[in-house]
Design a protein around this motif. Structure first.
Motif, PDB file in Angstrom:
ATOM      1  N   ALA A  54       0.872  -1.173   0.000  1.00 24.21           N
ATOM      2  CA  ALA A  54       0.000   0.000   0.000  1.00 24.21           C
ATOM      3  C   ALA A  54       0.906   1.219   0.000  1.00 24.21           C
ATOM      4  CB  ALA A  54      -0.879  -0.001   1.249  1.00 24.21           C
ATOM      5  N   ILE A  55       0.547   2.201  -0.794  1.00 23.03           N
ATOM      6  CA  ILE A  55       1.359   3.418  -0.830  1.00 23.03           C
ATOM      7  C   ILE A  55       0.456   4.639  -0.776  1.00 23.03           C
ATOM      8  CG2 ILE A  55       3.293   2.448  -2.120  1.00 23.03           C
ATOM      9  CD1 ILE A  55       2.090   3.788  -4.642  1.00 23.03           C
ATOM     10  N   ASP A  56       1.121   5.763  -0.580  1.00 22.44           N
ATOM     11  CA  ASP A  56       0.456   7.019  -0.676  1.00 22.44           C
ATOM     12  C   ASP A  56       0.717   7.573  -2.070  1.00 22.44           C
ATOM     13  OD1 ASP A  56       0.006   9.688  -0.725  1.00 22.44           O
ATOM     14  OD2 ASP A  56       0.190   9.799   1.449  1.00 22.44           O
ATOM     15  N   ALA A  57      -0.285   7.483  -2.920  1.00 22.53           N
ATOM     16  CA  ALA A  57      -0.116   7.923  -4.314  1.00 22.53           C
ATOM     17  C   ALA A  57      -0.856   9.222  -4.548  1.00 22.53           C
ATOM     18  CB  ALA A  57      -0.624   6.843  -5.262  1.00 22.53           C
ATOM     19  N   MET A  91      10.372   3.603  -7.480  1.00 23.68           N
ATOM     20  CA  MET A  91      10.238   4.468  -6.312  1.00 23.68           C
ATOM     21  C   MET A  91      11.476   4.348  -5.434  1.00 23.68           C
ATOM     22  SD  MET A  91       6.250   3.713  -5.375  1.00 23.68           S
ATOM     23  CE  MET A  91       6.302   4.816  -3.960  1.00 23.68           C
ATOM     24  N   GLN A  92      11.990   5.473  -5.007  1.00 24.72           N
ATOM     25  CA  GLN A  92      13.223   5.477  -4.217  1.00 24.72           C
ATOM     26  C   GLN A  92      13.123   4.529  -3.021  1.00 24.72           C
ATOM     27  OE1 GLN A  92      14.336   9.313  -2.635  1.00 24.72           O
ATOM     28  NE2 GLN A  92      16.484   8.722  -2.459  1.00 24.72           N
ATOM     29  N   ARG A  93      14.196   3.777  -2.808  1.00 26.47           N
ATOM     30  CA  ARG A  93      14.231   2.725  -1.785  1.00 26.47           C
ATOM     31  C   ARG A  93      15.247   3.080  -0.711  1.00 26.47           C
ATOM     32  NH1 ARG A  93      17.529  -2.187  -2.072  1.00 26.47           N
ATOM     33  NH2 ARG A  93      18.215  -1.598  -4.160  1.00 26.47           N
ATOM     34  N   ASP A  94      15.028   2.539   0.486  1.00 21.96           N
ATOM     35  CA  ASP A  94      15.964   2.744   1.606  1.00 21.96           C
ATOM     36  C   ASP A  94      16.130   4.208   1.962  1.00 21.96           C
ATOM     37  OD1 ASP A  94      16.410   0.115   2.027  1.00 21.96           O
ATOM     38  OD2 ASP A  94      18.439   0.068   1.189  1.00 21.96           O
ATOM     39  N   ILE A  95      15.029   4.926   2.080  1.00 19.40           N
ATOM     40  CA  ILE A  95      15.190   6.347   2.399  1.00 19.40           C
ATOM     41  C   ILE A  95      15.363   6.575   3.892  1.00 19.40           C
ATOM     42  CG2 ILE A  95      14.003   7.220   0.336  1.00 19.40           C
ATOM     43  CD1 ILE A  95      11.654   7.883   2.303  1.00 19.40           C
ATOM     44  N   ASP A  96      14.755   5.714   4.721  1.00 19.87           N
ATOM     45  CA  ASP A  96      14.860   5.988   6.151  1.00 19.87           C
ATOM     46  C   ASP A  96      14.886   4.720   6.995  1.00 19.87           C
ATOM     47  OD1 ASP A  96      12.305   5.100   5.789  1.00 19.87           O
ATOM     48  OD2 ASP A  96      11.316   6.930   6.465  1.00 19.87           O
ATOM     49  N   ALA A  97      14.922   3.550   6.321  1.00 20.84           N
ATOM     50  CA  ALA A  97      14.894   2.256   7.017  1.00 20.84           C
ATOM     51  C   ALA A  97      13.626   2.090   7.847  1.00 20.84           C
ATOM     52  CB  ALA A  97      16.139   2.067   7.892  1.00 20.84           C
ATOM     53  N   LYS A  98      12.620   2.900   7.577  1.00 20.70           N
ATOM     54  CA  LYS A  98      11.355   2.779   8.327  1.00 20.70           C
ATOM     55  C   LYS A  98      10.185   2.635   7.348  1.00 20.70           C
ATOM     56  CE  LYS A  98      12.081   6.291  11.161  1.00 20.70           C
ATOM     57  NZ  LYS A  98      12.982   7.070  11.946  1.00 20.70           N
ATOM     58  N   GLU A  99       9.305   3.661   7.315  1.00 22.40           N
ATOM     59  CA  GLU A  99       8.100   3.565   6.469  1.00 22.40           C
ATOM     60  C   GLU A  99       8.427   3.488   4.987  1.00 22.40           C
ATOM     61  OE1 GLU A  99       8.607   5.843   8.751  1.00 22.40           O
ATOM     62  OE2 GLU A  99       6.897   5.965  10.123  1.00 22.40           O
ATOM     63  N   ASP A 149       5.332   5.715   2.243  1.00 26.45           N
ATOM     64  CA  ASP A 149       4.904   4.670   3.194  1.00 26.45           C
ATOM     65  C   ASP A 149       4.839   3.272   2.585  1.00 26.45           C
ATOM     66  OD1 ASP A 149       4.817   6.524   5.165  1.00 26.45           O
ATOM     67  OD2 ASP A 149       2.632   6.596   5.356  1.00 26.45           O
ATOM     68  N   ILE A 150       5.687   3.004   1.613  1.00 29.63           N
ATOM     69  CA  ILE A 150       5.640   1.724   0.905  1.00 29.63           C
ATOM     70  C   ILE A 150       5.909   0.528   1.826  1.00 29.63           C
ATOM     71  CG2 ILE A 150       8.086   1.798   0.191  1.00 29.63           C
ATOM     72  CD1 ILE A 150       7.155   0.588  -2.506  1.00 29.63           C
ATOM     73  N   ALA A 151       6.605   0.755   2.930  1.00 30.29           N
ATOM     74  CA  ALA A 151       6.929  -0.354   3.837  1.00 30.29           C
ATOM     75  C   ALA A 151       5.964  -0.436   5.029  1.00 30.29           C
ATOM     76  CB  ALA A 151       8.376  -0.227   4.335  1.00 30.29           C
ATOM     77  N   MET A 152       4.844   0.271   4.970  1.00 34.52           N
ATOM     78  CA  MET A 152       3.895   0.247   6.093  1.00 34.52           C
ATOM     79  C   MET A 152       3.109  -1.056   6.164  1.00 34.52           C
ATOM     80  SD  MET A 152       3.780   2.864   8.146  1.00 34.52           S
ATOM     81  CE  MET A 152       2.135   3.215   8.758  1.00 34.52           C
ATOM     82  N   GLN A 153       2.527  -1.508   5.011  1.00 34.53           N
ATOM     83  CA  GLN A 153       1.611  -2.647   5.055  1.00 34.53           C
ATOM     84  C   GLN A 153       1.825  -3.610   3.896  1.00 34.53           C
ATOM     85  OE1 GLN A 153      -2.470  -1.440   5.858  1.00 34.53           O
ATOM     86  NE2 GLN A 153      -1.623  -1.399   7.922  1.00 34.53           N
ATOM     87  N   PRO A 154       3.045  -4.100   3.716  1.00 30.10           N
ATOM     88  CA  PRO A 154       3.237  -5.067   2.632  1.00 30.10           C
ATOM     89  C   PRO A 154       2.739  -6.448   3.051  1.00 30.10           C
ATOM     90  CG  PRO A 154       5.327  -4.041   3.356  1.00 30.10           C
ATOM     91  CD  PRO A 154       4.296  -3.782   4.400  1.00 30.10           C
ATOM     92  N   SER A 155       2.229  -7.200   2.084  1.00 31.91           N
ATOM     93  CA  SER A 155       1.782  -8.563   2.378  1.00 31.91           C
ATOM     94  C   SER A 155       1.933  -9.423   1.124  1.00 31.91           C
ATOM     95  CB  SER A 155       0.322  -8.569   2.849  1.00 31.91           C
ATOM     96  OG  SER A 155      -0.511  -7.944   1.895  1.00 31.91           O
ATOM     97  N   TYR A 156       1.994 -10.725   1.344  1.00 31.90           N
ATOM     98  CA  TYR A 156       2.196 -11.621   0.205  1.00 31.90           C
ATOM     99  C   TYR A 156       1.495 -12.953   0.462  1.00 31.90           C
ATOM    100  CZ  TYR A 156       5.622 -13.332   3.518  1.00 31.90           C
ATOM    101  OH  TYR A 156       6.199 -13.812   4.670  1.00 31.90           O
TER     102      TYR A 156
END
Ligand SMILES: *[C@@H]1O[C@H](CO)[C@@H](O)[C@H](O)[C@H]1NC(C)=O
Length: 346
Positions: A263-266, A324-332, A336-343
């Motif tokens: 989920a992202i903020d688009a 989309m730029q990756r590893d910007i803050d090691a957090k979200e 917010d691409i790293a907030m709610q990933p699922s597989y």
């Protein structure tokens, strides 16, 4: 006298130059106005846009003009690593665009299944390749187009299921979003009005499978469930897991192993008009869109990125994808691409 005459001549010459510049500028701005109208007409023809009357056309023209001016000023400034384009969404304001295209429904409370009980099967993965592109492994179907229906969540979930199905069976099968839109309606998911990828996985597990795109084609509108089609399964999953939240390193382990729903903020207009390069923001302020991370890498200038499959057709972005730029803050992560990933698992 001679001097005065000479001065006058110089003055006259300067005046002529000034005037002719002014008149050039004047005619240029007339041309610009004319060409903006022409550009709108050409753009309408290119994307098959029809307005119901002149009033709507005039209103859309204003939005188109404002968007074109924004896009061209952005590209002229050239101070970001990505470019914008006058794409098929150029006559929509950002608000209108978000209303019709997104549709990730932020969970009311954080999903208890996920944060508490879910295990993360890739937690002990140590070696990940430096780049990954699931397209080159044949695990990604062609770009799809959700149209004016906020069911991004279905496209995101389906792309992840298509990926794991290829990895577990060797077969790449385009699967049905419409089945999710029409049939996954007893929980939180609401077709074109939004939904969640985790709930879509849950539906596919309960339904014991998902049918093909060909059998249950996409209509871009809510419909009633065709139970016979929904019972004809082409792919199955056994479960799904959430990637630990706010952890880009964990997301990397997952994406190294399979396409992952994110989920992202688009919400920003730069996202609306993104055309190429590594997107570095601005993002909006809420998770509002479901997409699928189908790889990662590092660009020529050394910027790390996530490779993301979108569902806005192939004329948007890099043939339908965004880096989309990756590893910007090691957090979200960015947007917010790293907030709610699922597989899903299969
Ligand atoms: C990861 O390693 C730890 C320690 O060996 C183990 O307890 C855990 O079950 C492993 N996790 C997975 C998902 O295999």
């Amino acid at each position: 006298m001679a001097l005065t005459l000479k001065n006058n001549l110089i003055f006259a010459a300067v005046l002529v130059v000034v005037l002719s510049c002014a008149s050039q500028a004047w005619s240029r701005s007339l041309n610009e106005l004319a060409s903006m109208n022409e550009r709108h007409e050409m753009w309408m023809a290119k994307y098959g846009r029809v307005y119901k009357d002149n009033a709507e056309k005039e209103m859309r023209f204003k939005t188109f003009k404002a968007n074109v001016e924004y896009i061209e000023a952005f590209n002229r400034a050239g101070n970001k690593p990505y470019k914008l384009a006058i794409n098929e969404f150029a006559d929509l304001t950002n608000e209108e665009f978000q209303e019709s295209r997104n549709g990730y429904k932020r969970p009311y409370s954080s999903n208890p299944k996920s944060s508490e009980m879910s295990s993360f099967k890739y937690e002990n993965v140590t070696a990940v390749p430096s780049t990954m592109d699931w397209r080159t492994k044949g695990a990604v179907t062609p770009i799809k187009d959700q149209g004016q229906c906020g069911c991004c969540w279905a496209f995101s979930a389906v792309a992840a299921v298509e990926g794991i199905t290829k990895l577990s069976t060797g077969k790449l099968i385009s699967l049905s979003e419409q089945e999710l839109v029409d049939c996954d309606t007893s929980g939180e998911d609401q077709g074109c009005n939004g939904g969640l990828m985790g709930d879509a996985f849950e539906f596919i597990i309960q339904n014991k499978g998902l049918t093909t795109e060909a059998n249950y084609p996409y209509e871009a509108t809510d419909g009633s469930c065709n139970k016979a089609k929904s019972a004809s399964h082409a792919a199955q999953i056994t479960g799904y897991e959430d990637v630990p939240s706010k952890n880009e390193a964990a997301l990397l382990k997952a994406v190294a192993n399979q396409p992952v729903s994110v989920a992202i903020d688009a919400g920003g207009s730069d996202f609306q008009f993104y055309s190429s390069g590594v997107f570095t923001g601005d993002c909006g302020t809420d998770l509002d869109h479901g997409v699928t991370a189908v790889g990662y890498g590092t660009s020529d200038d050394g910027t790390k990125y996530w490779l993301v499959k979108n569902s806005w057709g192939s004329s948007w972005g890099e043939n339908g994808y965004i880096r989309m730029q990756r590893d910007i803050d090691a957090k979200e992560g960015l947007c917010d691409i790293a907030m709610q990933p699922s597989y899903p698992s299969a």
